[in-house]
Design an enzyme around this catalytic site. Structure first.
Site, PDB file in Angstrom:
ATOM      1  N   ASP A  35       2.857  10.114   4.498  1.00  0.00           N
ATOM      2  CA  ASP A  35       2.675   8.492   4.294  1.00  0.00           C
ATOM      3  C   ASP A  35       1.451   8.408   5.485  1.00  0.00           C
ATOM      4  O   ASP A  35       1.169   9.478   6.244  1.00  0.00           O
ATOM      5  CB  ASP A  35       3.813   7.897   4.671  1.00  0.00           C
ATOM      6  CG  ASP A  35       3.704   6.293   4.253  1.00  0.00           C
ATOM      7  OD1 ASP A  35       2.541   5.895   4.075  1.00  0.00           O
ATOM      8  OD2 ASP A  35       4.781   5.589   4.237  1.00  0.00           O
TER       9      ASP A  35
HETATM   10  C1  NOJ Z   1       2.143   3.178   4.314  1.00  0.00           C
HETATM   11  C2  NOJ Z   1       3.331   2.808   3.509  1.00  0.00           C
HETATM   12  O1  NOJ Z   1       4.580   3.082   4.026  1.00  0.00           O
HETATM   13  C3  NOJ Z   1       3.219   3.460   2.066  1.00  0.00           C
HETATM   14  O2  NOJ Z   1       3.932   2.952   1.115  1.00  0.00           O
HETATM   15  C4  NOJ Z   1       1.752   3.220   1.426  1.00  0.00           C
HETATM   16  O3  NOJ Z   1       1.702   3.809   0.399  1.00  0.00           O
HETATM   17  C5  NOJ Z   1       0.954   3.691   2.382  1.00  0.00           C
HETATM   18  N1  NOJ Z   1       0.988   2.898   3.671  1.00  0.00           N
HETATM   19  C6  NOJ Z   1      -0.470   3.388   1.891  1.00  0.00           C
HETATM   20  O4  NOJ Z   1      -1.023   2.184   1.897  1.00  0.00           O
END
Ligand code: NOJ
Length: 755
Positions: free
Chosen positions: A282
């Protein structure tokens, strides 16, 4: 041009990679990798963020130079096919070896045609609807250049304080697994070769929904039994469905960072579940492996890679430190090769080596996005997700006559209909509820409107609550309340469009008080005091505590955040064009103090024998009942359904056999309707304690007014299985209880013996 020839050769030589055998494709990747330097291989593992869309705190670097250096395998958060196409051309024509790029985005509940938030979608209990919405999302996203979708989010959540409960399918692993597979099918199609399907990325692996205190990004501590029985099944379901990629989560699990947890990524996911796809972190997770205390900063990238992580989202630490980690003996080149191969394989599965511009068709971008057909489908599906929680005197559906007061800060807020992941939406094209209501009633009735209140009394709190989707704070709530009362006085019925604003759920939107915000709740009380019937149209991204509301308003229709077409969809249901059919997939507590509160709990010691009366030395609260306000599976319709006596085909289930439960359901009301019939099981004596009930099957049945249907459920040994203390997947012969009914509390029980 040199590099373009490199990837085109197999197709030119008549070996289209779309149709080539595994050996051909292995040979293609072997050949490509044999020409790549270590640094170029590490470059494929780098996933920086572009600049257009912000979904985290770290902003994007200059993508062009990374592409030319070959230190990038893909990027995300760039909006628009023109720019994406420019970057793809740069990579293919000028980047080393001409390797095309993965282009990611969070298309979680629609691209520009926005569907209801996933929590709402789950309340349809309709995997066909979910698959359709995912398919339409894929069509629109690919038309605009995206080939990789950071969805579905399948985190089980039992804590409504966590704002991201909005992004998942609720608290149940069985329903969650069915819907998780539907998302994957909708995004990826049969394979990923079409130019209107893309690669799905299931997230967040794992247990993010169990974050302590419901506070986002917080720690998780959980037994393996709980993980395997309740939190991991939806992930495994997507692996079984062939999901192409997976995103690890931000949280610690029992003191280890999910991004560097080898037992999780390598042993469970790759070895046990045989996941063949790509694992990405993430947002900026790799440095957090260090800041959260599980690695020195210079070793964080090596630890994540060794645990099984292929791609580094945002941090750039793979590019900065992995080559050195090889020299230091922390990482084997073979591990980098394996990760690089998985990135290249993903590109190959998408057909990018055959046609790197397959998602760069600017004509499609003009014709395939926010189309009337997509919007009709979004409207249709939104209406399926609303949950009717209360309807005294059958006040809903409203007749199109007289004067109807539409009051509340969400009544004329077209920019607040979509909910959490709608940053790609063009909300200026959306319709407010007020416009939709006026269109729906035409000349037959008069809609009077008042804003009624701000979102919160306090301007700063309101600013925090309405980040991207502003609702202006217009001061003076007393004045707004008074104005609303004047409008109410002139009306026959009051519809209060209130609740959370769009940005009060989703990422980084945890709350401690999960009530309707202060000034709106005060407004509602004043409206109820007028003595006129009050319909609460509840906007929310999470379960709210509605103790007062459930006692005092006439009717509650929970419309969640219904997407770009929510206005019309709400009008369809409010004025009776459609009957509500959604059922809750997450428990609504009476008090935040009961949280976590979920239907599939274990038996406590000292169970309370008499619900509603305080009994000392029993498992209860002095000041609140144990019961939810609205249980899992609950939802009313404009019509009524009557369940007959259920029957079992046999009271013995042989080891390899089946038992059928059947029950007849009659539509006894005045409307055609859809009923969601639910079957639960209980294993009263097992190797480890099992829940008081667990959803094991359900049917959505349409029954016309006056009609009836017999519904059948097949029970086999598979449905009885669970993970024991040694994480063996077993069932225990003996007595089982099977329950059937319209929700998790209103059930008829039978018993059978499993051999
Ligand atoms: C953080 C989030 O937790 C995740 O769900 C998302 O896909 C990413 N950012 C990218 O935007």
């Amino acid at each position: 041009m040199r590099s373009l020839i490199n990837y085109i050769i197999p197709a030119v030589a008549g070996i289209s990679l779309l149709s080539c055998s595994k050996n051909d494709s292995d040979a293609f990747i072997d050949d490509l990798m044999s020409r790549m330097t270590l640094e170029e291989k590490i470059g494929q593992l780098n996933l920086p963020v572009g600049g257009d869309i912000q979904s985290g705190v770290v902003l994007g670097p200059q993508l062009d130079s990374l592409i030319l250096e070959g230190s990038i395998g893909g990027f995300f958060n760039v909006k628009g096919v023109e720019e994406i196409s420019r970057l793809q051309h740069l990579a293919v024509e000028k980047g080393p070896h001409g390797i095309p790029l993965l282009v990611g985005a969070d298309v979680v509940h629609g691209y520009e045609t926005i569907f209801p938030i996933p929590l709402a979608l789950s309340c349809s209990w309709d995997s066909v609807a979910v698959e359709r919405m995912a398919h339409i999302s894929a069509i629109e996203a690919t038309a605009d250049g995206v080939n990789w979708n950071f969805s579905p989010m399948v985190d089980i959540c039992r804590d409504p304080r966590w704002g991201r409960i909005a992004e998942g399918s609720g608290e149940d692993p069985y329903l969650g697994s069915i819907l998780a597979k539907a998302y994957v099918r909708g995004y990826q199609g049969d394979n990923m070769k079409s130019d209107s399907t893309l690669m799905a990325c299931v997230k967040h692996f794992a247990l993010y929904g169990a974050t302590e205190g419901g506070r986002d990004y917080n720690t998780v501590d959980m037994s393996k039994e709980r993980m395997f029985n309740y939190y991991l099944p939806p992930f495994q379901a997507t692996v079984d469905a062939g999901v192409g990629s997976l995103m690890s989560s931000f949280n610690l699990i029992n003191g280890q960072h999910a991004t560097a947890a080898k037992w999780l990524l390598n042993d469970v996911l790759r070895d046990d579940w045989e996941f063949q796809g790509l694992i990405a972190t993430d947002y900026n997770s790799i440095p957090e492996v260090s800041t959260m205390g599980t690695s020195a900063m210079e070793d964080a990238a090596a630890n994540a890679l060794n645990a099984g992580t292929d791609m580094d989202m945002v941090s750039g630490l793979y590019v900065k430190t992995l080559a050195d980690a090889v020299k230091r003996g922390l990482v084997k080149e073979k591990t980098i090769d394996d990760a690089c191969r998985r990135v290249l394989e993903a590109k190959q599965k998408l057909g990018l080596f055959d046609d790197p511009y397959k998602y760069c068709n600017e004509e499609r971008a003009k014709g395939d996005i926010f189309t009337p057909a997509h919007r009709d489908m979004a409207r249709e599906i939104a209406a399926q997700t609303f949950v009717l929680m209360k309807n005294d005197n059958n006040i809903l559906p409203l007749k199109k006559r007289g004067r109807i007061a539409l009051i509340g800060p969400l009544a004329d807020a077209a920019n607040n209909m979509c909910g959490c992941w709608s940053m790609l939406a063009k909300t200026e094209n959306h319709e407010s509820l007020l416009t939709a209501f006026r269109n729906a009633v035409g000349n037959e009735a008069e809609i009077l409107y008042a804003k009624g209140s701000n979102v919160y009394y306090d301007e700063t709190t309101q600013k925090n609550a309405t980040g991207l989707r502003r609702i202006e704070h217009t001061g003076d709530d007393a004045g707004l309340h008074a104005e609303a009362l004047l409008v109410a006085a002139q009306s026959d019925v009051i519809v209060a469009a209130i609740g959370e604003s769009s940005d009060m759920s989703g990422e980084s939107a945890s709350r401690t008080e999960i009530t309707i915000p202060d000034t709106q709740r005060d407004l509602l009380k004043k409206l109820v005091n007028t003595g006129k019937p009050v319909v609460l149209l509840l906007f929310t991204g999470r379960p709210l505590v509605l103790d007062w509301e459930s006692e005092n308003v006439t009717s509650i229709l929970n419309v969640w955040f219904g997407g770009s077409e929510a206005g019309d969809a709400i009008a369809d249901v409010v004025f009776g064009g459609k009957s509500p059919q959604g059922k809750l997939t997450t428990t609504f507590p009476r008090s935040v103090g009961q949280v976590p509160l979920y239907y599939n709990h274990l038996m406590s010691s000292h169970p309370d024998p008499q619900e509603g009366v305080f009994n000392r030395y029993c498992s209860n609260y002095i000041d609140c009942s144990n019961e939810p306000l609205y249980p899992f599976g609950y939802g009313l319709s404009y019509t009524t359904f009557e369940y007959g006596k259920p029957q079992l085909s046999s009271t013995t289930l042989e080891r390899d056999g089946t038992v059928t439960l059947s029950v007849e359901i009659k539509n006894t009301g005045d409307y055609d309707g859809v009923e969601i019939v639910q079957m639960y099981l209980r294993d009263p004596v097992a190797q480890i304690a099992r829940p008081v009930k667990e959803l094991k099957d359900f049917r959505r049945v349409y029954i016309p007014k006056g009609g009836k249907k017999r519904v059948e459920f097949t029970i086999d040994a598979e449905k009885l299985k669970y993970y024991n203390a040694d994480l063996e997947y077993v069932y225990d012969p003996g007595e089982f209880r099977v329950m059937v009914g319209p929700d998790s509390e209103n059930l008829q029980t039978l018993t059978f013996t499993a051999k």
